[in-house]
Scaffold this active site. Structure first.
Site, PDB file in Angstrom:
ATOM      1  N   SER A  91       0.834  -1.208   0.000  1.00 42.23           N
ATOM      2  CA  SER A  91       0.000   0.000   0.000  1.00 42.23           C
ATOM      3  C   SER A  91       0.867   1.255   0.000  1.00 42.23           C
ATOM      4  CB  SER A  91      -0.963  -0.005   1.180  1.00 42.23           C
ATOM      5  OG  SER A  91      -0.264   0.017   2.404  1.00 42.23           O
ATOM      6  N   GLU A  92       2.029   1.211   0.660  1.00 44.30           N
ATOM      7  CA  GLU A  92       2.934   2.362   0.611  1.00 44.30           C
ATOM      8  C   GLU A  92       4.390   1.905   0.646  1.00 44.30           C
ATOM      9  OE1 GLU A  92       1.935   5.382   0.182  1.00 44.30           O
ATOM     10  OE2 GLU A  92      -0.174   5.244   0.751  1.00 44.30           O
ATOM     11  N   THR A  93       5.226   2.664  -0.035  1.00 40.23           N
ATOM     12  CA  THR A  93       6.669   2.612   0.145  1.00 40.23           C
ATOM     13  C   THR A  93       7.105   3.999   0.600  1.00 40.23           C
ATOM     14  OG1 THR A  93       7.013   0.902  -1.539  1.00 40.23           O
ATOM     15  CG2 THR A  93       8.898   2.290  -0.982  1.00 40.23           C
TER      16      THR A  93
END
Length: 262
Positions: A45-47
Site C-alpha cells: 500500500s505504501e513505500t
C-alpha cells in the site's frame, strides 16, 4: 546501485496483521520516477522514502503503487520504527510538503507516538451521487476533509456487511471513502477504500484517523479513543485528540530486510 529495504507491519505487534509498508532510508533523493517504479515493484500500500536533512529531522515521501501520496500514517510509523530500531533514535521529526512537521517518539510498552495535524471533517449537506451509488447501504451522515469522505453508519455490523462499487468510488478522486461506526469493543471502527489512489481497501490508515478521531471525539464527547480498522488484516490505533493535532499511537514489527539492486 544497491539500496537497503525494510518491510514492516504497522499498527500491530503481530506479523501478517496491520498494514505493510516498505521503508528505504536514503542519503540523497532518487529520481521521482524511480521511486514510483520501486513502489510499483514492491506492490504494497505504501513505500516510504526518508532522507536525513538535519539532526533528528528527516524528510519523508510516500508512494503507493499508483501515485505519490500527500500523507501516510502507517508508513510514517514503519519508518520511525526502523530509525528507532536501527539508528539508535528515540524521537525525531519528519518533514513532509503537504502536512508540515510530524513529531514522532518512542514511548513505553513499544508504542510509537505520532503527532499529526487535526484534520477534522465538515458535514456534507449534499451527498455526491457517486458516493450513494458506491455504497450498498444508505448512510446516516457524511463528512469530508481534504483526504476522504467519512460515511457514518448506525451500527458496526453495517461496516462489516457493506458492499462497495469501486468504479463509482473511483469517480470521487482525489478523495477516498471511509465508512465508520461506533463499536462495542472499541470507541469506533472504520474501513477505508481508495481505488483511485492506492488500491481496493487499505488495511490500516493512520492519516485517515487524523480526521476520524476528531469526528468521533465530538460525537462521543471524549478526547482519548481506541480505534479499530476492520479490514481483513485489521489494526488498532490509540488516538488522543487535541485542538490542533491528533496524537496517534501504534506498534510495529519487522517482517524483512534486504537489498534492492538497481
Amino acid at each position: 546501485m544497491q539500496l537497503k529495504i525494510y518491510q514492516v507491519d504497522a499498527f500491530t505487534d503481530k506479523l501478517f496483521k496491520g498494514n505493510s509498508a516498505a521503508v528505504i532510508i536514503l542519503e540523497e533523493w532518487l529520481d521521482e520516477k524511480l521511486m514510483q517504479d520501486i513502489a510499483i515493484e514492491n506492490n504494497l500500500s505504501e513505500t516510504a522514502f526518508a532522507k536525513k536533512c538535519e539532526d533528528l529531522t528527516y524528510e519523508i515521501r510516500w508512494f503507493s503503487p499508483i501515485t505519490e501520496i500527500d500523507f501516510c500514517g502507517h508508513a510514517t510509523l514503519a519508518t520511525a520504527f526502523i530509525l528507532f530500531q536501527n539508528f539508535g533514535l528515540k524521537e525525531l521529526t519528519f518533514k513532509a510538503e503537504a502536512v508540515g512537521n510530524l513529531k514522532v517518539k518512542q514511548v513505553e510498552n513499544d508504542f510509537i507516538e505520532m503527532s499529526f495535524p487535526n484534520r477534522k471533517p465538515q458535514k456534507v449537506e449534499t451527498i455526491p451521487d457517486e458516493l450513494k451509488k458506491g455504497l450498498s447501504s444508505e448512510p446516516t451522515e457524511v463528512f469530508v476533509n481534504q483526504q476522504t469522505y467519512f460515511v457514518v453508519y448506525p451500527k458496526e455490523e453495517d461496516i462489516y456487511n457493506i458492499e462497495v462499487n469501486l468504479e463509482e468510488i473511483k469517480k470521487l478522486k482525489p478523495l477516498d471513502v471511509t465508512i465508520t461506526a461506533t463499536s462495542k469493543e472499541y470507541d469506533f471502527i472504520s474501513r477505508y477504500f481508495w481505488p483511485a489512489n492506492g488500491g481496493v481497501e487499505d488495511p490500516v490508515t493512520g492519516s485517515m484517523h487524523a480526521g476520524a478521531a476528531p469526528l468521533w471525539a465530538e460525537k462521543l464527547n471524549k478526547n482519548e479513543l481506541l480505534a479499530y480498522q476492520a479490514s481483513q488484516r485489521g489494526g488498532i490505533l490509540k488516538c488522543i485528540v487535541k485542538e490542533d493535532e491528533v496524537v496517534i499511537l501504534g506498534k510495529a514489527v519487522l517482517y524483512l530486510e534486504g537489498t534492492i539492486n538497481i
